[in-house]
Design a protein around this motif. Sequence first.
Motif, PDB file in Angstrom:
ATOM      1  N   MET A 258       3.078  48.738 -27.132  1.00  0.00           N
ATOM      2  CA  MET A 258       4.200  47.843 -26.926  1.00  0.00           C
ATOM      3  C   MET A 258       3.655  46.436 -26.730  1.00  0.00           C
ATOM      4  SD  MET A 258       6.862  48.154 -23.899  1.00  0.00           S
ATOM      5  CE  MET A 258       8.476  47.734 -24.120  1.00  0.00           C
ATOM      6  N   SER A 259       4.176  45.519 -27.507  1.00  0.00           N
ATOM      7  CA  SER A 259       3.678  44.150 -27.399  1.00  0.00           C
ATOM      8  C   SER A 259       4.669  43.298 -26.623  1.00  0.00           C
ATOM      9  CB  SER A 259       3.437  43.560 -28.784  1.00  0.00           C
ATOM     10  OG  SER A 259       4.648  43.420 -29.452  1.00  0.00           O
ATOM     11  N   VAL A 260       4.152  42.306 -25.976  1.00  0.00           N
ATOM     12  CA  VAL A 260       4.949  41.385 -25.187  1.00  0.00           C
ATOM     13  C   VAL A 260       5.065  40.074 -25.968  1.00  0.00           C
ATOM     14  CG1 VAL A 260       5.070  40.120 -23.020  1.00  0.00           C
ATOM     15  CG2 VAL A 260       4.155  42.440 -23.065  1.00  0.00           C
ATOM     16  N   VAL A 261       6.309  39.583 -26.095  1.00  0.00           N
ATOM     17  CA  VAL A 261       6.533  38.324 -26.800  1.00  0.00           C
ATOM     18  C   VAL A 261       6.563  37.216 -25.757  1.00  0.00           C
ATOM     19  CG1 VAL A 261       8.120  37.041 -28.281  1.00  0.00           C
ATOM     20  CG2 VAL A 261       7.864  39.506 -28.571  1.00  0.00           C
ATOM     21  N   THR A 262       5.765  36.219 -25.974  1.00  0.00           N
ATOM     22  CA  THR A 262       5.689  35.125 -25.017  1.00  0.00           C
ATOM     23  C   THR A 262       6.859  34.164 -25.204  1.00  0.00           C
ATOM     24  OG1 THR A 262       4.402  33.704 -26.467  1.00  0.00           O
ATOM     25  CG2 THR A 262       3.158  35.271 -25.091  1.00  0.00           C
ATOM     26  N   ALA A 263       7.084  33.386 -24.184  1.00  0.00           N
ATOM     27  CA  ALA A 263       8.148  32.392 -24.238  1.00  0.00           C
ATOM     28  C   ALA A 263       7.889  31.383 -25.356  1.00  0.00           C
ATOM     29  CB  ALA A 263       8.276  31.682 -22.897  1.00  0.00           C
ATOM     30  N   ASP A 264       6.622  31.024 -25.554  1.00  0.00           N
ATOM     31  CA  ASP A 264       6.284  30.083 -26.625  1.00  0.00           C
ATOM     32  C   ASP A 264       6.610  30.670 -27.996  1.00  0.00           C
ATOM     33  OD1 ASP A 264       5.438  28.140 -24.865  1.00  0.00           O
ATOM     34  OD2 ASP A 264       3.312  28.715 -24.982  1.00  0.00           O
ATOM     35  N   ALA A 265       6.358  31.951 -28.177  1.00  0.00           N
ATOM     36  CA  ALA A 265       6.639  32.599 -29.462  1.00  0.00           C
ATOM     37  C   ALA A 265       8.147  32.660 -29.700  1.00  0.00           C
ATOM     38  CB  ALA A 265       6.034  33.998 -29.491  1.00  0.00           C
ATOM     39  N   ARG A 266       8.923  32.975 -28.645  1.00  0.00           N
ATOM     40  CA  ARG A 266      10.386  33.000 -28.773  1.00  0.00           C
ATOM     41  C   ARG A 266      10.919  31.614 -29.105  1.00  0.00           C
ATOM     42  NH1 ARG A 266      11.926  34.783 -23.567  1.00  0.00           N
ATOM     43  NH2 ARG A 266       9.990  35.877 -23.267  1.00  0.00           N
ATOM     44  N   ARG A 267      10.403  30.604 -28.449  1.00  0.00           N
ATOM     45  CA  ARG A 267      10.828  29.221 -28.678  1.00  0.00           C
ATOM     46  C   ARG A 267      10.508  28.810 -30.116  1.00  0.00           C
ATOM     47  NH1 ARG A 267       8.042  26.834 -24.820  1.00  0.00           N
ATOM     48  NH2 ARG A 267       9.469  27.618 -23.260  1.00  0.00           N
ATOM     49  N   ALA A 268       9.326  29.155 -30.606  1.00  0.00           N
ATOM     50  CA  ALA A 268       8.918  28.818 -31.974  1.00  0.00           C
ATOM     51  C   ALA A 268       9.820  29.529 -32.989  1.00  0.00           C
ATOM     52  CB  ALA A 268       7.455  29.191 -32.200  1.00  0.00           C
ATOM     53  N   SER A 269      10.157  30.799 -32.735  1.00  0.00           N
ATOM     54  CA  SER A 269      11.041  31.541 -33.639  1.00  0.00           C
ATOM     55  C   SER A 269      12.441  30.923 -33.662  1.00  0.00           C
ATOM     56  CB  SER A 269      11.140  33.008 -33.204  1.00  0.00           C
ATOM     57  OG  SER A 269       9.909  33.640 -33.347  1.00  0.00           O
TER      58      SER A 269
END
Length: 156
Positions: free
Chosen positions: A1-12
């Motif tokens: 299970m991978s964790v999505v970082t806040a930076d990755a969510r913001r970039a998406s």
Amino acid sequence: MSVVTADARRASATAAAVAALVIALVSGLRDVSGTWDWLSGQRKQFEHFSAQERAQEPGTAQFLPVDAFDFFRSRVGEGDRYYIAVTTGGFAAGVDRATAGRIFSRFYLLPAIQVDTPAKADVVLAVGVNPHLLGVPLGPVEKFSGGNYFVARVRR
């Protein structure tokens, strides 16, 4: 299970927003020339109209008795709340007579305010309808000389 970082969510989210903006801009730019041509045609069609003719044109286009609406317009003022009762029936233009009357009067009788029931009105306007049948107490009823159109103030 991978964790999505806040930076990755913001970039998406940013990438999705930019993609949506690009699609909207491209779509809008594709329609500019057609819209411009249509607006230019409308201007050519109506530029010779007087200010009064331009105001009356939506009613004329719906085959409404614009002279009756001029009569109504002369009897309502700013802040007046009015109810318009129109006989049922259809038009070749695609909307029924009552709907066309309500839509046109909403614009044409400004700054008076259209209401949805006679009980909320200061003034009742009637097109082919006996205003005494609207269920509110009325003052004197004025009849337009050019047809079966009536105006009456509601008694409070």
